[in-house]
Design a protein around this motif. Structure first.
Motif, PDB file in Angstrom:
ATOM      1  N   SER A   1      -6.183  14.389  -8.363  1.00 23.32           N
ATOM      2  CA  SER A   1      -5.043  14.749  -7.513  1.00 23.32           C
ATOM      3  C   SER A   1      -5.431  15.820  -6.497  1.00 23.32           C
ATOM      4  O   SER A   1      -4.928  15.823  -5.374  1.00 23.32           O
ATOM      5  CB  SER A   1      -3.854  15.207  -8.358  1.00 23.32           C
ATOM      6  OG  SER A   1      -4.094  16.465  -8.941  1.00 23.32           O
TER       7      SER A   1
ATOM      8  N   MET B   1      -7.740  13.898  -3.888  1.00 26.25           N
ATOM      9  CA  MET B   1      -6.975  12.990  -3.033  1.00 26.25           C
ATOM     10  C   MET B   1      -5.807  13.698  -2.343  1.00 26.25           C
ATOM     11  O   MET B   1      -5.044  13.068  -1.626  1.00 26.25           O
ATOM     12  CB  MET B   1      -6.444  11.816  -3.858  1.00 26.25           C
ATOM     13  CG  MET B   1      -7.493  10.951  -4.491  1.00 26.25           C
ATOM     14  SD  MET B   1      -8.420   9.984  -3.311  1.00 26.25           S
ATOM     15  CE  MET B   1      -7.192   8.792  -2.842  1.00 26.25           C
TER      16      MET B   1
ATOM     17  N   SER C   1      -3.035  14.997  -3.562  1.00 24.68           N
ATOM     18  CA  SER C   1      -1.787  14.437  -4.063  1.00 24.68           C
ATOM     19  C   SER C   1      -1.050  15.508  -4.843  1.00 24.68           C
ATOM     20  O   SER C   1      -1.662  16.313  -5.534  1.00 24.68           O
ATOM     21  CB  SER C   1      -2.085  13.240  -4.963  1.00 24.68           C
ATOM     22  OG  SER C   1      -0.933  12.771  -5.577  1.00 24.68           O
TER      23      SER C   1
ATOM     24  N   CYS D   1      -8.321   8.108  -8.866  1.00 24.01           N
ATOM     25  CA  CYS D   1      -8.412   8.019  -7.401  1.00 24.01           C
ATOM     26  C   CYS D   1      -8.014   6.627  -6.919  1.00 24.01           C
ATOM     27  O   CYS D   1      -7.306   6.490  -5.920  1.00 24.01           O
ATOM     28  CB  CYS D   1      -9.822   8.362  -6.923  1.00 24.01           C
ATOM     29  SG  CYS D   1     -10.223  10.113  -7.029  1.00 24.01           S
ATOM     30  N   ILE D   2      -8.435   5.596  -7.640  1.00 18.24           N
ATOM     31  CA  ILE D   2      -8.055   4.223  -7.290  1.00 18.24           C
ATOM     32  C   ILE D   2      -6.542   4.054  -7.413  1.00 18.24           C
ATOM     33  O   ILE D   2      -5.901   3.452  -6.542  1.00 18.24           O
ATOM     34  CB  ILE D   2      -8.808   3.213  -8.175  1.00 18.24           C
ATOM     35  CG1 ILE D   2     -10.292   3.205  -7.828  1.00 18.24           C
ATOM     36  CG2 ILE D   2      -8.212   1.807  -8.027  1.00 18.24           C
ATOM     37  CD1 ILE D   2     -11.150   2.417  -8.795  1.00 18.24           C
TER      38      ILE D   2
ATOM     39  N   ILE E   1      -4.171   6.427  -7.242  1.00 19.69           N
ATOM     40  CA  ILE E   1      -3.504   7.195  -6.188  1.00 19.69           C
ATOM     41  C   ILE E   1      -3.604   6.458  -4.863  1.00 19.69           C
ATOM     42  O   ILE E   1      -2.628   6.339  -4.118  1.00 19.69           O
ATOM     43  CB  ILE E   1      -4.095   8.619  -6.085  1.00 19.69           C
ATOM     44  CG1 ILE E   1      -3.739   9.434  -7.327  1.00 19.69           C
ATOM     45  CG2 ILE E   1      -3.593   9.331  -4.831  1.00 19.69           C
ATOM     46  CD1 ILE E   1      -4.468  10.758  -7.434  1.00 19.69           C
ATOM     47  N   TRP E   2      -4.782   5.928  -4.561  1.00 24.58           N
ATOM     48  CA  TRP E   2      -4.971   5.166  -3.332  1.00 24.58           C
ATOM     49  C   TRP E   2      -4.073   3.930  -3.315  1.00 24.58           C
ATOM     50  O   TRP E   2      -3.446   3.621  -2.294  1.00 24.58           O
ATOM     51  CB  TRP E   2      -6.441   4.759  -3.195  1.00 24.58           C
ATOM     52  CG  TRP E   2      -6.667   3.844  -2.047  1.00 24.58           C
ATOM     53  CD1 TRP E   2      -6.802   4.190  -0.736  1.00 24.58           C
ATOM     54  CD2 TRP E   2      -6.790   2.420  -2.099  1.00 24.58           C
ATOM     55  NE1 TRP E   2      -6.994   3.058   0.015  1.00 24.58           N
ATOM     56  CE2 TRP E   2      -6.986   1.968  -0.799  1.00 24.58           C
ATOM     57  CE3 TRP E   2      -6.741   1.502  -3.147  1.00 24.58           C
ATOM     58  CZ2 TRP E   2      -7.141   0.615  -0.511  1.00 24.58           C
ATOM     59  CZ3 TRP E   2      -6.895   0.159  -2.848  1.00 24.58           C
ATOM     60  CH2 TRP E   2      -7.094  -0.269  -1.551  1.00 24.58           C
ATOM     61  N   GLY E   3      -3.988   3.237  -4.432  1.00 21.51           N
ATOM     62  CA  GLY E   3      -3.143   2.050  -4.523  1.00 21.51           C
ATOM     63  C   GLY E   3      -1.672   2.384  -4.346  1.00 21.51           C
ATOM     64  O   GLY E   3      -0.927   1.653  -3.674  1.00 21.51           O
TER      65      GLY E   3
ATOM     66  N   ARG F   1      -0.444   4.904  -2.667  1.00 18.91           N
ATOM     67  CA  ARG F   1      -0.246   5.227  -1.258  1.00 18.91           C
ATOM     68  C   ARG F   1      -0.220   3.969  -0.398  1.00 18.91           C
ATOM     69  O   ARG F   1       0.541   3.893   0.559  1.00 18.91           O
ATOM     70  CB  ARG F   1      -1.356   6.155  -0.770  1.00 18.91           C
ATOM     71  CG  ARG F   1      -1.204   7.556  -1.265  1.00 18.91           C
ATOM     72  CD  ARG F   1      -2.294   8.444  -0.727  1.00 18.91           C
ATOM     73  NE  ARG F   1      -2.148   9.795  -1.224  1.00 18.91           N
ATOM     74  CZ  ARG F   1      -3.058  10.730  -1.082  1.00 18.91           C
ATOM     75  NH1 ARG F   1      -4.196  10.462  -0.457  1.00 18.91           N
ATOM     76  NH2 ARG F   1      -2.848  11.933  -1.562  1.00 18.91           N
ATOM     77  N   ALA F   2      -1.044   3.004  -0.730  1.00 18.92           N
ATOM     78  CA  ALA F   2      -1.087   1.743   0.036  1.00 18.92           C
ATOM     79  C   ALA F   2       0.217   0.971  -0.118  1.00 18.92           C
ATOM     80  O   ALA F   2       0.700   0.363   0.833  1.00 18.92           O
ATOM     81  CB  ALA F   2      -2.267   0.896  -0.401  1.00 18.92           C
TER      82      ALA F   2
ATOM     83  N   SER G   1       3.143   2.755   1.868  1.00 18.50           N
ATOM     84  CA  SER G   1       3.049   2.737   3.350  1.00 18.50           C
ATOM     85  C   SER G   1       3.460   1.438   3.952  1.00 18.50           C
ATOM     86  O   SER G   1       3.477   0.401   3.482  1.00 18.50           O
ATOM     87  CB  SER G   1       1.622   3.029   3.782  1.00 18.50           C
ATOM     88  OG  SER G   1       1.279   4.314   3.391  1.00 18.50           O
TER      89      SER G   1
END
Length: 83
Positions: free
Chosen positions: A23, A26, A28, A72-73, A75-77, A79-80, A83
């Motif tokens: 977190s 990234m 977050s 991290c994957i 958190i990225w997912g 966010r994707a 958006s």
């Protein structure tokens, strides 16, 4: 992660640490409970992905690395999807 030799209490502690590091990395804003969840589920996700690629980690350090990468994957997912 059962064969890594990490017990449930250690998995929670290491998962929380991995989630917290992820977190921060990234940028977050998640709470302590979410950091633990991210770290533990992230470790499972990363272990599956790394296992598919033929890479395996063991022990506390491996669980920490897998938890960090997996969190991290996740958190990225998240966010994707938002958006």
């Amino acid at each position: 992660m059962d064969d890594a030799g990490v017990g449930w209490i250690a998995a929670i502690i290491i998962g929380g640490l991995a989630g917290w590091i992820a977190s921060r990395f990234m940028n977050s804003d998640t709470g302590v409970f979410m950091n633990v969840i991210l770290g533990i589920i992230g470790a499972a996700v990363a272990s599956f992905i790394f296992g598919f690629l033929g890479v395996s980690f063991g022990g506390w350090l491996g669980y920490l690395v897998a938890g960090f990468v997996g969190a991290c994957i996740l958190i990225w997912g998240a966010r994707a999807v938002r958006s």
